[in-house]
Design a protein around this motif. Structure first.
Motif, PDB file in Angstrom:
ATOM      1  N   GLU A 208       0.836  -1.209   0.000  1.00  0.00           N
ATOM      2  CA  GLU A 208       0.000   0.000   0.000  1.00  0.00           C
ATOM      3  C   GLU A 208       0.874   1.263   0.000  1.00  0.00           C
ATOM      4  OE1 GLU A 208      -2.686   2.043   3.357  1.00  0.00           O
ATOM      5  OE2 GLU A 208      -3.358   0.027   2.797  1.00  0.00           O
ATOM      6  N   LEU A 209       1.919   1.271   0.824  1.00  0.00           N
ATOM      7  CA  LEU A 209       2.813   2.430   0.876  1.00  0.00           C
ATOM      8  C   LEU A 209       3.484   2.681  -0.477  1.00  0.00           C
ATOM      9  CD1 LEU A 209       4.646   2.010   4.310  1.00  0.00           C
ATOM     10  CD2 LEU A 209       3.057   3.820   3.653  1.00  0.00           C
ATOM     11  N   LYS A 210       3.930   1.620  -1.118  1.00  0.00           N
ATOM     12  CA  LYS A 210       4.658   1.761  -2.383  1.00  0.00           C
ATOM     13  C   LYS A 210       3.774   2.281  -3.516  1.00  0.00           C
ATOM     14  CE  LYS A 210       8.108  -1.651  -1.121  1.00  0.00           C
ATOM     15  NZ  LYS A 210       8.658  -2.989  -1.331  1.00  0.00           N
ATOM     16  N   LYS A 211       2.471   2.187  -3.360  1.00  0.00           N
ATOM     17  CA  LYS A 211       1.550   2.727  -4.370  1.00  0.00           C
ATOM     18  C   LYS A 211       1.470   4.248  -4.289  1.00  0.00           C
ATOM     19  CE  LYS A 211      -1.544  -1.262  -4.698  1.00  0.00           C
ATOM     20  NZ  LYS A 211      -2.899  -1.752  -4.416  1.00  0.00           N
ATOM     21  N   ASN A 212       1.834   4.809  -3.148  1.00  0.00           N
ATOM     22  CA  ASN A 212       1.779   6.254  -2.945  1.00  0.00           C
ATOM     23  C   ASN A 212       2.910   6.907  -3.739  1.00  0.00           C
ATOM     24  OD1 ASN A 212       2.216   8.881  -1.897  1.00  0.00           O
ATOM     25  ND2 ASN A 212       1.224   8.306   0.015  1.00  0.00           N
ATOM     26  N   PRO A 213       2.610   7.860  -4.640  1.00  0.00           N
ATOM     27  CA  PRO A 213       3.662   8.474  -5.467  1.00  0.00           C
ATOM     28  C   PRO A 213       4.705   9.248  -4.660  1.00  0.00           C
ATOM     29  CG  PRO A 213       1.559   9.601  -5.793  1.00  0.00           C
ATOM     30  CD  PRO A 213       1.279   8.403  -4.926  1.00  0.00           C
ATOM     31  N   GLY A 214       4.382   9.611  -3.443  1.00  0.00           N
ATOM     32  CA  GLY A 214       5.337  10.332  -2.602  1.00  0.00           C
ATOM     33  C   GLY A 214       6.310   9.410  -1.878  1.00  0.00           C
ATOM     34  N   VAL A 215       6.131   8.111  -2.006  1.00  0.00           N
ATOM     35  CA  VAL A 215       6.997   7.143  -1.325  1.00  0.00           C
ATOM     36  C   VAL A 215       8.015   6.601  -2.324  1.00  0.00           C
ATOM     37  CG1 VAL A 215       7.083   4.921  -0.121  1.00  0.00           C
ATOM     38  CG2 VAL A 215       5.220   6.528   0.352  1.00  0.00           C
TER      39      VAL A 215
END
Length: 154
Positions: free
Chosen positions: A17-24
């Motif tokens: 889920e975190l890796k889907k965030n473009p800011g991560v």
């Protein structure tokens, strides 16, 4: 940044889920790191490694430059150690967020000594590069550190 994984999610699902965030840019678990034990053998001070890597021959050319700083990210050091104190520069304790004090870490002292213990002073042994400076960064509490603390140390 360190985030707490929700109890309702597995680590794999949380990271996905975190890796889907473009800011991560990157996400990984905050692994626990422990120190390996040190030997307390009475012959430890024989420093066999100098023969193995031919330090004596290298010292004919150089013993390291005072302008070279080697960072040791470990568990602290005795800032008044007679074989190390003149070669310690800008130590920092990440865990206490201070440069005013440092825990006395046996592993950190051992590693720093292998690198830069002062030579030709009739005390203890000699480091492989006794002319370099050591910047000791403590990232441990007792014998435990987390990768996030190691990253802060870097």
């Amino acid at each position: 940044m360190t985030l707490q994984k929700p109890n309702s999610k597995s680590m794999a699902a949380f990271l996905k889920e975190l890796k889907k965030n473009p800011g991560v840019l990157y996400a990984e678990p905050d692994y626990k790191v422990t120190l390996d034990g040190l030997s307390n053998d009475p012959l430890l001070n024989k420093q066999w490694h100098h023969n193995a890597i031919q330090s004596g021959q290298a010292w004919d050319t150089t013993k390291g430059s005072q302008q070279t700083i080697v960072a040791v990210i470990d568990n602290g050091i005795d800032l008044k150690h007679p074989d190390l104190s003149t070669n310690i520069i800008k130590p920092f304790d990440i865990m206490a967020n201070t440069n005013k004090k440092m825990p006395v870490g046996e592993h950190g002292k051992h590693v720093a000594g292998l690198i830069a213990a002062v030579g030709n002073n009739k005390i203890g042994g000699s480091g492989v590069a006794p002319g370099v400076k050591i910047m000791l960064i403590n990232v441990f509490v007792n014998d435990v550190a987390y990768t996030s603390d190691i990253i802060k140390g870097i």
